[in-house]
Design an enzyme around this catalytic site. Structure first.
Site: not given
Length: 345
Positions: A44, A127, A145
């Site tokens: 990520e 996120y 996202d």
């Protein structure tokens, strides 16, 4: 918001997405299905502001060289930056290394397993924390996202952009309503992959889309208008003049300081000014490059200069390194490319 969504068949959309994911989604990535929170976190962070195609090789490099968070924590900072070289947004790398050391030294090497503790880690936002919670621990956290925002904004024909914190909370709240609580990881992966491969930014596959009958933008024939585009700020222009001193087989380099781009990366002698430094009057740039960052447009020139005691340069803060050792240092992309093209590395 709930009233706004009353006319939307959330369950139908959810079921169709999961059905598509099970039967049609063939998007393969090495971190899909991963349950190790360290590797999910790593993927990520690498993919923040980075295309998947570019991030893949860095993910493979980091997981090979640093198979556990302890390996990453114990690696020298310069080595980690060198492995990140070319990926950009170097604060991500510094935060990655800091957090690996924090988890190793302060949390006994155990990655946190609840949302608030993960969110508190340096370099981790909502996120990323949601992604780790969902994919590693299957907690009911919707992951939002750009792909997810595109799908939701088209389904709802929402004129809300995705810029401010209020905008982000708006889409987070909507995504939370759509989320399959019992299959959090599956649903999050489904909607992200759907946005990347079907509900694409350009040329979306609307004619074969399984969500066609639910999509307000499709029904109104305005799919291309969503999500609402943000107005791009003008790029700040900067002019870099790099001086390569010809001193046998040695090069003078310096580590960049904080509060600016490329923190902790190395570079040659730099004069930052719009016009060529006066002492270079007789020297022509051997190479010119341009590099666009998120908010800056860099105009970069490289000059090769013979060493002289009369040069208006203080070498006090510079390292004098051999050309052979240059390859071990991490440089901004434009500098690395120059060294590569002109056989310094």
């Amino acid at each position: 918001m709930i009233e706004f969504l009353q006319a939307v068949n959330i369950q139908g959309i959810r079921n169709n997405l999961l059905h598509w994911h099970q039967l049609k989604n063939d998007r393969k990535m090495p971190w899909k299905g991963e349950k190790n929170p360290y590797k999910i976190w790593l993927s990520e962070i690498i993919l923040q502001q980075t295309r998947v195609e570019q991030g893949l090789k860095y993910y493979e490099k980091f997981t090979t060289q640093y198979p556990t968070i302890q390996h990453l924590a114990n690696a020298p900072a310069d080595e980690v930056l060198k492995n990140w070289e070319g990926l950009g947004y170097y604060s991500r790398c510094r935060n990655l290394h800091f957090t690996a050391k924090f988890i190793t030294n302060e949390l006994n090497g155990i990655f946190p397993s609840d949302f608030e503790s993960i969110l508190a880690l340096k370099g981790v936002g909502i996120y990323t924390a949601s992604a780790i919670c969902s994919f590693a621990y299957n907690l009911p956290r919707a992951v939002v996202d750009g792909n997810v925002v595109r799908v939701l904004s088209r389904i709802l024909a929402s004129n809300r952009p995705f810029i401010s914190m209020a905008d982000k909370k708006y889409y987070q709240d909507i995504a939370d309503l759509f989320l399959s609580k019992k299959q959090s990881a599956l649903f999050n992966q489904a909607i992200m992959d759907f946005g990347a491969t079907v509900c694409k930014p350009q040329n979306p596959l609307c004619n074969t889309c399984p969500l066609q009958k639910y999509c307000a933008a499709y029904k109104q024939n305005v799919v291309a208008d969503y999500p609402v585009k943000k107005i791009k700020a003008a790029l700040k222009k900067r002019y870099f003049h790099y001086i390569i001193i010809n001193s046998g087989k040695h090069i003078f380099i310096k580590k960049r300081g904080p509060q600016d781009i490329w923190q902790s990366l190395y570079e040659p002698i730099l004069f930052e000014q719009k016009t060529k430094p006066a002492f270079l009057k007789a020297n022509k740039a051997v190479c010119e490059k341009q590099q666009k960052l998120s908010h800056q447009h860099l105009f970069i020139k490289f000059y090769e200069v013979e060493f002289s005691a009369n040069l208006p340069i203080s070498f006090t803060d510079f390292l004098k390194v051999t050309q052979n050792s240059l390859a071990k240092k991490a440089f901004p992309k434009s500098v690395f490319d120059f060294f590569k093209e002109y056989d310094y590395i």
